[in-house]
Design an enzyme around this catalytic site. Structure first.
Site, PDB file in Angstrom:
ATOM      1  N   SER A  47       1.927  -9.405   9.921  1.00 32.43           N
ATOM      2  CA  SER A  47       0.734  -8.590  10.164  1.00 32.43           C
ATOM      3  C   SER A  47      -0.551  -9.407  10.238  1.00 32.43           C
ATOM      4  O   SER A  47      -1.562  -8.908  10.745  1.00 32.43           O
ATOM      5  CB  SER A  47       0.578  -7.531   9.068  1.00 32.43           C
ATOM      6  OG  SER A  47       0.475  -8.149   7.793  1.00 32.43           O
ATOM      7  N   ASP A 347      -8.267  -3.888   3.744  1.00 27.64           N
ATOM      8  CA  ASP A 347      -7.462  -2.808   3.163  1.00 27.64           C
ATOM      9  C   ASP A 347      -6.745  -3.215   1.877  1.00 27.64           C
ATOM     10  O   ASP A 347      -5.819  -2.541   1.444  1.00 27.64           O
ATOM     11  CB  ASP A 347      -6.437  -2.301   4.187  1.00 27.64           C
ATOM     12  CG  ASP A 347      -5.497  -3.400   4.671  1.00 27.64           C
ATOM     13  OD1 ASP A 347      -5.534  -4.521   4.131  1.00 27.64           O
ATOM     14  OD2 ASP A 347      -4.718  -3.143   5.617  1.00 27.64           O
ATOM     15  N   HIS A 350      -5.126  -7.189   4.010  1.00 26.84           N
ATOM     16  CA  HIS A 350      -5.580  -7.913   5.200  1.00 26.84           C
ATOM     17  C   HIS A 350      -7.096  -8.078   5.182  1.00 26.84           C
ATOM     18  O   HIS A 350      -7.802  -7.281   4.563  1.00 26.84           O
ATOM     19  CB  HIS A 350      -5.149  -7.158   6.465  1.00 26.84           C
ATOM     20  CG  HIS A 350      -3.691  -6.817   6.478  1.00 26.84           C
ATOM     21  ND1 HIS A 350      -3.228  -5.570   6.094  1.00 26.84           N
ATOM     22  CD2 HIS A 350      -2.606  -7.550   6.818  1.00 26.84           C
ATOM     23  CE1 HIS A 350      -1.908  -5.552   6.204  1.00 26.84           C
ATOM     24  NE2 HIS A 350      -1.506  -6.737   6.628  1.00 26.84           N
TER      25      HIS A 350
END
Length: 376
Positions: A47, A347, A350
């Protein structure tokens, strides 16, 4: 009309990237990767660098909807940030369009590279983790599967032409960041730090095998990033919170979790030195993501972040660090901070657009001297 819009967007991105990075000490606005001759970029990973593959596998994931992407994009793109990722700033520095996600239908730009990274991906295959009683709940598109995609893509789109070698000489391969989720899934499911540390040799071996396969595909310039200081992340600071002040360092990061990342990074760097001996004609560079993140934490004031909220999630709810595993960013009722430009973490897991930009600047400056660039 679509092509015109895409060209205008690309021009706007380059301009915005130049303006944004002008304030960064690393001066990526000078298009340093372009000057180094980088004309194509291929990305493997999770991610940290996925630009839209997971949302093709599962359109319901939180990164597929607002507020993700809100700072830069009109709609969420699958990037796990409020805006651009580190790899996006790399493409700006190389004067390239953003990398298309491999699973996108009819990718817009093939000549500039491709992104095979999938959010939630692991270095070890799911069945290998399952043998260690660790589940991989987000995706089965681990590093080995991404490499298979790359092989298929190269055979069909890139290396069937006579100028293949010339293209690869001007190509940057990003092998990661990958491996962080192997440790995340183990830790979040109650494995002890001692148990998780035992995973490191296997994870690093998987990364080494990936780099070796990429070299077999013709890679001549490879960056293999290390792990982040996870003990500084709001998610870990929340889940492993303790009243023992000795557990924290001077930046209020959890020492033992950062030591896990350091152990991984040391093992990875030693392995890369071995690879360099095996492939002396290939430029293999360690990407020091750990130091880049720590540099931001050590310079919050001068970089324009709010020191009081430096380790709080911007999009999140609950506790000292605005993070809750049961109410994550993107779910109903979870708020976004008033000024994301003051935050490092988006978040809890990240980074924000702004933090990604500064990290990319630091990393590019760090790796360029090792790239053997031939400037015009």
């Amino acid at each position: 009309m679509a092509a015109t819009i895409n060209n205008l967007l690309f021009s706007f991105v380059l301009l915005l990237g130049a303006v944004f990075l002008l304030v960064s000490p690393a001066s990526c606005n000078e298009n340093l990767l372009e000057k180094c001759g980088i004309k194509t970029i291929y990305q493997l990973g999770d991610s940290i660098s996925d630009t839209g593959n997971l949302v093709r596998e599962n359109p319901q994931v939180v990164c597929a909807r607002r507020p993700y992407g809100q700072y830069f994009f009109m709609n969420a793109t699958g990037r796990c940030s409020d805006g651009l990722l580190i790899i996006d700033f790399f493409t700006i520095s190389a004067a390239l369009p953003f990398l298309e996600a491999y699973l996108n239908p009819n990718p817009r730009s093939l000549d500039s590279g491709m992104n095979f990274a999938v959010a939630g991906a692991t270095a070890l295959p799911a069945h290998t983790l399952a043998e260690k009683s660790i589940s991989s709940p987000v995706t089965n598109s681990s590093l080995d599967k991404q490499l298979d995609w790359m092989f298929t893509y190269f055979n069909g789109s890139v290396c069937n032409t006579t100028d293949c070698l010339n293209k690869l000489n001007n190509t940057l391969f990003m092998v990661g960041e990958i491996g962080g989720n192997d440790y995340n899934y183990a830790l979040f499911r109650g494995k002890s730090l001692e148990e998780v540390t035992l995973l490191v040799p296997d994870v690093v071996q998987a990364i080494k095998e990936a780099a070796t396969r990429v070299i077999g595909y013709g890679a001549r310039r490879i960056v293999v990033p290390g792990n982040f200081p996870i003990g500084c992340f709001p998610s870990y600071l929340t889940l492993f919170q303790t009243t023992d002040s000795a557990a924290y360092d001077e930046l209020h990061c959890l020492k033992e979790l950062n030591n896990l990342a350091i152990y991984h990074n040391q093992h990875l760097q030693q392995t890369l030195e071995e690879l360099k001996m095996e492939y002396p004609d290939v430029v293999i560079v360690y990407g020091d993501y750990f130091s880049a993140y720590m540099w931001i934490l050590q310079n919050v004031h001068s970089l324009g972040f709010d020191a009081a909220t430096a380790q709080k999630a911007c999009c999140g709810l609950g506790g000292e660090y605005d993070f809750s595993a049961s109410r994550i960013c993107g779910t109903p009722g979870v708020p976004v901070c008033a000024n994301p430009l003051e935050r490092i973490s988006w978040d809890g897991i990240h980074s924000t657009h702004k933090a990604n930009g500064f990290m990319a600047s630091w990393i590019i400056q760090d790796i360029l001297p090792k790239f053997q660039c031939s400037y015009p």
